[in-house]
Scaffold this motif. Structure first.
Motif, PDB file in Angstrom:
ATOM      1  N   GLY A  76      -7.901  33.680   2.570  1.00  0.00           N
ATOM      2  CA  GLY A  76      -8.657  32.448   2.714  1.00  0.00           C
ATOM      3  C   GLY A  76      -8.292  31.420   1.673  1.00  0.00           C
ATOM      4  N   LEU A  77      -8.874  30.266   1.855  1.00  0.00           N
ATOM      5  CA  LEU A  77      -8.478  29.104   1.083  1.00  0.00           C
ATOM      6  C   LEU A  77      -9.625  28.108   1.061  1.00  0.00           C
ATOM      7  CD1 LEU A  77      -6.025  27.262   0.091  1.00  0.00           C
ATOM      8  CD2 LEU A  77      -5.738  26.685   2.485  1.00  0.00           C
ATOM      9  N   GLU A  78      -9.898  27.568  -0.127  1.00  0.00           N
ATOM     10  CA  GLU A  78     -10.785  26.402  -0.228  1.00  0.00           C
ATOM     11  C   GLU A  78      -9.958  25.349  -0.915  1.00  0.00           C
ATOM     12  OE1 GLU A  78     -14.486  27.205  -2.396  1.00  0.00           O
ATOM     13  OE2 GLU A  78     -14.248  29.258  -1.651  1.00  0.00           O
ATOM     14  N   TRP A  79      -9.957  24.130  -0.406  1.00  0.00           N
ATOM     15  CA  TRP A  79      -9.016  23.150  -0.923  1.00  0.00           C
ATOM     16  C   TRP A  79      -9.638  21.773  -0.956  1.00  0.00           C
ATOM     17  CZ3 TRP A  79      -5.090  24.497  -3.609  1.00  0.00           C
ATOM     18  CH2 TRP A  79      -4.012  23.649  -3.831  1.00  0.00           C
TER      19      TRP A  79
ATOM     20  N   LEU B  87     -11.294  21.312   2.648  1.00  0.00           N
ATOM     21  CA  LEU B  87     -10.925  22.345   3.605  1.00  0.00           C
ATOM     22  C   LEU B  87     -11.496  23.682   3.133  1.00  0.00           C
ATOM     23  CD1 LEU B  87      -8.778  23.314   5.834  1.00  0.00           C
ATOM     24  CD2 LEU B  87      -7.192  23.508   3.939  1.00  0.00           C
ATOM     25  N   TRP B  89     -11.168  27.604   4.634  1.00  0.00           N
ATOM     26  CA  TRP B  89     -10.355  28.213   5.689  1.00  0.00           C
ATOM     27  C   TRP B  89     -10.251  29.718   5.546  1.00  0.00           C
ATOM     28  CZ3 TRP B  89      -9.427  25.198   9.596  1.00  0.00           C
ATOM     29  CH2 TRP B  89      -8.503  25.579  10.568  1.00  0.00           C
ATOM     30  N   LYS B  90     -10.282  30.419   6.679  1.00  0.00           N
ATOM     31  CA  LYS B  90     -10.101  31.876   6.655  1.00  0.00           C
ATOM     32  C   LYS B  90      -8.980  32.268   7.609  1.00  0.00           C
ATOM     33  CE  LYS B  90     -14.413  33.747   5.067  1.00  0.00           C
ATOM     34  NZ  LYS B  90     -15.611  32.934   5.192  1.00  0.00           N
ATOM     35  N   PHE B  91      -8.137  33.167   7.130  1.00  0.00           N
ATOM     36  CA  PHE B  91      -7.056  33.703   7.950  1.00  0.00           C
ATOM     37  C   PHE B  91      -7.547  35.050   8.478  1.00  0.00           C
ATOM     38  CE2 PHE B  91      -5.330  30.981   4.638  1.00  0.00           C
ATOM     39  CZ  PHE B  91      -4.602  30.072   5.392  1.00  0.00           C
TER      40      PHE B  91
END
Lengths: 141, 148
Positions: A76-79, B87, B89-91
């Motif tokens: 996952g990613l928070e940006w 953003l 986001w989850k993969f």
């Protein structure tokens, strides 16, 4: 010269480790290739697409003194996107390990990453969560 | 020329869009590796990946994220976006070579800001593959112009 391992396993990563990458000038070629790939056209040809610096920072992370992490999965990613970039700007990034949690299959690592421009201003920043492999028994440290 | 982009005032809470499909090819992955410099074996070593849980090379997660940004522009009329600001986001699953992905998007928040010329629109986005499995999902925050 001491031989370095080609890859960094979960055991090789310490909490608060900081890695700084070399810099990269974002060119019109980067923008054109990116737009061909994603088909997200921009009216302004000198604008750098929002997500392109994020994509470039992952490759910059391979050009540091720490061998690349054995990433089993990008979870996952928070940006945050703080400032727009223009073609010709030069970026580099710095990341810091803020969470390190052992799991059965390996470990979860959360990396805080900042992308800077040539003036040293933060243009984008956020957190990446990775599942990282543990060192196999046959591979010595 | 008339500006056909949709302003904050035109965008309603709960609006939903679905994009056309896009087949992710080996060429996409090779180009993305070259562009980003991310040559992780997950994306580049077909032999090693035969022995992995995925059984083959998979697309970079960020390639999926980048492709959905393009699919969004094909799913609905363009927003009068001033800035893409955030953003989350989850993969969730792999995108493999030959998979056909599409985007499902929904406006889940719509807020005025301290500046009268713009509003904040949060779009929930889901990338589905040809089997309707969710491969990526998350939310994006966009600052969109208000009508003057």
């Amino acid at each position: 010269m001491t031989p370095r391992p080609a890859r960094s396993y979960f055991e090789d990563v310490e909490l608060h480790d900081v890695v700084e990458t070399p810099a990269l000038t974002v060119t019109e070629a980067h923008v054109q290739i990116y737009q061909g790939l994603t088909r997200a056209p921009d009216a302004d040809p000198a604008a750098v697409p929002d997500l392109l610096p994020l994509c470039l920072t992952t490759g910059l992370g391979w050009r540091t003194s720490r061998p690349p992490l054995v990433v089993l999965a990008f979870m996952g990613l928070e940006w945050q996107l703080l400032r727009p970039l223009r073609v010709g700007d030069t970026i580099h990034s710095r990341s810091r390990i803020v969470t390190r949690r052992r799991m059965r299959e390996g470990g979860v690592i959360v990396e805080e990453r900042e992308v800077f421009d040539q003036r040293g201003e933060v243009v984008q920043r956020g957190r990446f969560t990775f599942l990282v492999g543990k060192r196999p028994k046959e591979v010595a440290a | 020329m008339t500006d056909l982009r949709r302003c904050f005032d035109d965008i309603a809470l709960g609006e939903e869009y679905e994009s056309p499909g896009r087949t992710v090819t080996e060429a996409d992955i090779v180009i993305f590796a070259g562009l980003s410099g991310d040559y992780n074996v997950l994306h580049t070593d077909a032999e090693l990946m035969k022995q992995s849980i995925f059984g083959e090379r998979i697309a970079h997660g960020l390639l999926g994220l980048a492709i959905q940004a393009g699919l969004f522009t094909r799913a609905t009329q363009a927003y009068a976006t001033l800035a893409f600001v955030g953003l989350r986001w989850k993969f969730k699953g792999p995108i493999k070579i030959g998979d056909t992905i599409r985007l499902r998007a929904k406006v889940v928040a719509r807020e005025e800001t301290s500046k009268p010329d713009r509003g904040l629109v949060t779009v929930q986005r889901t990338i589905l593959n040809q089997r309707d499995e969710v491969v990526q999902e998350g939310e994006t925050d966009l600052l969109v112009e208000r009508r003057r």
